[in-house]
Design a protein around this motif. Structure first.
Motif, PDB file in Angstrom:
ATOM      1  N   VAL A  34     123.881  53.909  -5.557  1.00  0.00           N
ATOM      2  CA  VAL A  34     123.714  55.041  -4.644  1.00  0.00           C
ATOM      3  C   VAL A  34     124.614  54.789  -3.453  1.00  0.00           C
ATOM      4  O   VAL A  34     124.532  53.751  -2.820  1.00  0.00           O
ATOM      5  CB  VAL A  34     122.245  55.173  -4.185  1.00  0.00           C
ATOM      6  CG1 VAL A  34     122.109  56.337  -3.210  1.00  0.00           C
ATOM      7  CG2 VAL A  34     121.329  55.363  -5.380  1.00  0.00           C
ATOM      8  N   GLU A  35     125.525  55.735  -3.167  1.00  0.00           N
ATOM      9  CA  GLU A  35     126.427  55.579  -2.019  1.00  0.00           C
ATOM     10  C   GLU A  35     126.181  56.720  -1.049  1.00  0.00           C
ATOM     11  O   GLU A  35     126.167  57.878  -1.455  1.00  0.00           O
ATOM     12  CB  GLU A  35     127.896  55.655  -2.478  1.00  0.00           C
ATOM     13  CG  GLU A  35     128.345  54.461  -3.299  1.00  0.00           C
ATOM     14  CD  GLU A  35     129.700  54.711  -3.930  1.00  0.00           C
ATOM     15  OE1 GLU A  35     130.431  55.600  -3.433  1.00  0.00           O
ATOM     16  OE2 GLU A  35     130.007  54.034  -4.925  1.00  0.00           O
ATOM     17  N   ALA A  36     125.998  56.336   0.212  1.00  0.00           N
ATOM     18  CA  ALA A  36     125.816  57.367   1.230  1.00  0.00           C
ATOM     19  C   ALA A  36     126.712  57.023   2.402  1.00  0.00           C
ATOM     20  O   ALA A  36     126.555  55.969   2.999  1.00  0.00           O
ATOM     21  CB  ALA A  36     124.371  57.431   1.676  1.00  0.00           C
ATOM     22  N   ALA A  37     127.694  57.851   2.662  1.00  0.00           N
ATOM     23  CA  ALA A  37     128.670  57.578   3.725  1.00  0.00           C
ATOM     24  C   ALA A  37     128.105  58.011   5.079  1.00  0.00           C
ATOM     25  O   ALA A  37     128.425  59.069   5.597  1.00  0.00           O
ATOM     26  CB  ALA A  37     129.983  58.307   3.429  1.00  0.00           C
TER      27      ALA A  37
ATOM     28  N   VAL B 191     125.460  57.769  -7.841  1.00  0.00           N
ATOM     29  CA  VAL B 191     124.972  58.899  -7.041  1.00  0.00           C
ATOM     30  C   VAL B 191     125.610  58.786  -5.668  1.00  0.00           C
ATOM     31  O   VAL B 191     125.590  57.717  -5.063  1.00  0.00           O
ATOM     32  CB  VAL B 191     123.429  58.867  -6.915  1.00  0.00           C
ATOM     33  CG1 VAL B 191     122.955  60.084  -6.128  1.00  0.00           C
ATOM     34  CG2 VAL B 191     122.774  58.838  -8.280  1.00  0.00           C
ATOM     35  N   GLN B 192     126.227  59.886  -5.221  1.00  0.00           N
ATOM     36  CA  GLN B 192     126.904  59.873  -3.923  1.00  0.00           C
ATOM     37  C   GLN B 192     126.335  60.953  -3.020  1.00  0.00           C
ATOM     38  O   GLN B 192     126.072  62.068  -3.472  1.00  0.00           O
ATOM     39  CB  GLN B 192     128.390  60.159  -4.117  1.00  0.00           C
ATOM     40  CG  GLN B 192     129.238  58.903  -4.186  1.00  0.00           C
ATOM     41  CD  GLN B 192     130.693  59.240  -4.382  1.00  0.00           C
ATOM     42  OE1 GLN B 192     131.038  60.052  -5.233  1.00  0.00           O
ATOM     43  NE2 GLN B 192     131.545  58.627  -3.576  1.00  0.00           N
ATOM     44  N   LEU B 193     126.182  60.589  -1.748  1.00  0.00           N
ATOM     45  CA  LEU B 193     125.726  61.590  -0.782  1.00  0.00           C
ATOM     46  C   LEU B 193     126.819  61.809   0.259  1.00  0.00           C
ATOM     47  O   LEU B 193     127.357  60.834   0.794  1.00  0.00           O
ATOM     48  CB  LEU B 193     124.456  61.110  -0.068  1.00  0.00           C
ATOM     49  CG  LEU B 193     123.159  61.241  -0.848  1.00  0.00           C
ATOM     50  CD1 LEU B 193     122.883  59.965  -1.595  1.00  0.00           C
ATOM     51  CD2 LEU B 193     122.020  61.598   0.076  1.00  0.00           C
ATOM     52  N   VAL B 194     127.175  63.063   0.483  1.00  0.00           N
ATOM     53  CA  VAL B 194     128.203  63.372   1.477  1.00  0.00           C
ATOM     54  C   VAL B 194     127.672  64.493   2.354  1.00  0.00           C
ATOM     55  O   VAL B 194     126.939  65.368   1.886  1.00  0.00           O
ATOM     56  CB  VAL B 194     129.518  63.856   0.808  1.00  0.00           C
ATOM     57  CG1 VAL B 194     130.644  63.902   1.815  1.00  0.00           C
ATOM     58  CG2 VAL B 194     129.867  62.995  -0.370  1.00  0.00           C
TER      59      VAL B 194
END
Ligand SMILES: Nc1ncnc2c1ncn2[C@@H]1O[C@H](COP(=O)(O)OP(=O)(O)OP(=O)(O)O)[C@@H](O)[C@H]1O
Ligand SMILES: [Mg+2]
Length: 473
Positions: A351-354, A390-393
């Motif tokens: 899970v990546e959240a910038a 899973v990416q959150l932008v």
């Protein structure tokens, strides 16, 4: 009898022209006729005055020989009948008759008129000549004393001849006007009837359920506008009917799908129950195994029914309770829940959240359902050892979540259809994995209820990427 509209217009136009032309023509003819008549009598009058001047001296002197001779001469030159009468009405000379044989003219209307007013006129049948004559008489005076009367006459037929010429011109004019009006009326009537006929054809086609006919009326007038409205109506109807047909197939498919989906586990359950009844119940190991299978199918039935109820609730606009949702926290929870499945398939999930704030207004439970299904799909349709990301932008006032896998992918032609209820690319395989094909359909409804958007990019054997955009407020 059915009379085409073009002929109705045509007849109305032509009738109008005929009536107008006849009324105008009549006025003109009446006017011109009195003109012609007064011109003729004027001419006769001046001829009579002239003749009077010529004969005055001879009349005073009683030189009847001169008068008789000159009367004939003058009449020949002027091509008229001339009569010279003395003041008592006695005929002194006549260009066409012997004066002696003629009766006294003292009682003739033109004679009386001339003596009394200077000029007298009359049109009547001449018994002397046996045809109708127009007479104009003027008195000849010497100072204040009346010497006699000179009378000029032309046959009435000559007057009529001039009038007939006038009538002929008038009639020709009326006919020409009617012909020209007829042509104009035809062109105008066609200008009206052609569009109407076209519209009738389109309306007939619509009535028969054919929506491909179109009018092609040019211009800006009301008929052209009506034609365009009709085209628009046909377009609209076509769309609506296609939509209705589509909805109808969706509904029938849905009923068939539901029945099928419910029947499959039920058949299994019945099969195992019968096997147990037939004696398997006494074999406790097998019996336990069968009961577990029965329980699994019952669970599946229950899941399908829950999903269907959820869908119908969402479709009727309910089932959403808005609150504050931290998407990042939610996704972490979802990921945690899949720990066991990931371990079984030796898959990795990241899970990546910038940075940023991923709090939005939404329904936590429903959004959880969306991401559970997306991650579940990613795991199910990716081979062992695969990777799920899973990416959150944050983009403006929205949060975009992407769920990406490197799995089997979705064929291009199926990408839009996977959002349909029960649609699965590979039915058998998906069912084996426990899927009913309702997951994405529910997800889409939930996302739409949040005013968001869901979209898929996928390539066969490369992987799938699902984008979920959710507005923060
Ligand atoms: N990540 C993915 N990779 C490949 N195919 C996918 C993916 N996600 C969905 N699909 C295809 O789309 C179909 C519909 O997905 P959906 O989630 O609606 O149903 P399901 O997963 O089969 O069943 P359910 O979600 O109801 O348990 C799936 O059957 C599968 O064929
Ligand atoms: Mg699914």
């Amino acid at each position: 009898m059915r009379v085409r509209i073009i002929w109705k217009f045509f007849a109305a136009f032509v009738l109008l022209t005929i009536v107008t032309a006849i009324i105008l023509g009549s006025f003109l003819v009446i006017r011109l006729r009195s003109n012609v008549e007064s011109k003729i009598s004027q001419r006769l009058q001046s001829d009579a005055i002239l003749a009077g001047e010529i004969f005055r001296k001879a009349m005073l002197e009683g030189d009847n020989t001169y008068i008789q001779r000159e009367t004939k001469e003058l009449a020949k030159k002027l091509n008229l009948r001339i009569t010279v009468i003395d003041k008592q009405g006695k005929v002194l000379a006549d260009s066409e008759m012997d004066a002696q044989s003629m009766e006294n003219h003292g009682g003739r209307a033109e004679f009386i008129g001339a003596v009394e007013k200077g000029v007298g006129e009359s049109t009547r049948f001449s018994h002397t000549l046996n045809y109708s004559m127009k007479y104009v008489a003027v008195r000849v005076t010497d100072g204040t004393e009346v010497v006699g009367v000179v009378r000029i006459a032309v046959p009435e037929s000559e007057v009529q001849l001039e009038l007939h010429q006038l009538y002929r011109v008038a009639i020709a004019g009326v006919i020409a006007a009617i012909c020209i009006a007829g042509v104009i009326a035809y062109v105008m009537a066609r200008g009206i009837s052609t569009p109407i006929r076209q519209m009738k054809e389109v309306a007939d086609a619509i009535a028969k359920g054919q929506f491909d006919e179109r009018t092609s009326i040019r211009g800006e007038d009301e008929l052209a506008e009506l034609g365009r409205s009709l085209n628009a109506m046909s377009d609209e109807l076509k769309l609506k009917i296609e939509r209705l047909k589509y909805l109808d197939t969706v509904r029938t498919d849905f009923v068939a799908n539901v029945s099928h989906e419910l029947k499959t586990p039920l058949t299994s359950i019945r099969g195992f129950v019968e096997t147990l009844e037939d004696g398997a119940i006494n074999d406790s190991d097998n019996a336990r195994r069968f009961l577990a299978i029965i329980k699994k199918h019952a669970q599946r039935l229950s899941n399908i029914i829950d999903d269907l109820l959820r869908l119908s609730e969402l479709e009727s606009g309910g089932g959403i309770e808005m609150g504050k949702v931290d998407i990042k926290g939610l996704i972490d929870e979802v990921a945690m829940g899949f720990g066991h499945s990931l371990a079984v398939k030796q898959q990795k999930l990241s899970v990546e959240a910038a940075g940023g704030d991923f709090t939005i207004r939404g329904d936590k439970d429903r959004l959880e359902q969306v991401f559970v299904n997306l991650v579940d799909n990613a795991i199910k349709y990716t081979k062992e050892g695969g990777r799920i990301k899973v990416q959150l932008v944050q983009a403006g006032d929205s949060v975009i979540v992407t769920v990406e896998d490197n799995g089997i992918g979705i064929p291009k032609e199926d990408i839009e259809r996977v959002f349909e209820r029960f649609y699965r690319v590979d039915k058998a395989r998906s069912r084996e994995l426990g899927g009913t094909g309702l997951g994405l359909s529910i997800a889409k409804h939930i996302v739409l209820a949040h005013n968001g958007e869901i979209r898929i990019e996928s390539e066969i054997n490369k992987g799938t990427k699902v984008f979920v955009t959710l507005p923060k407020n």
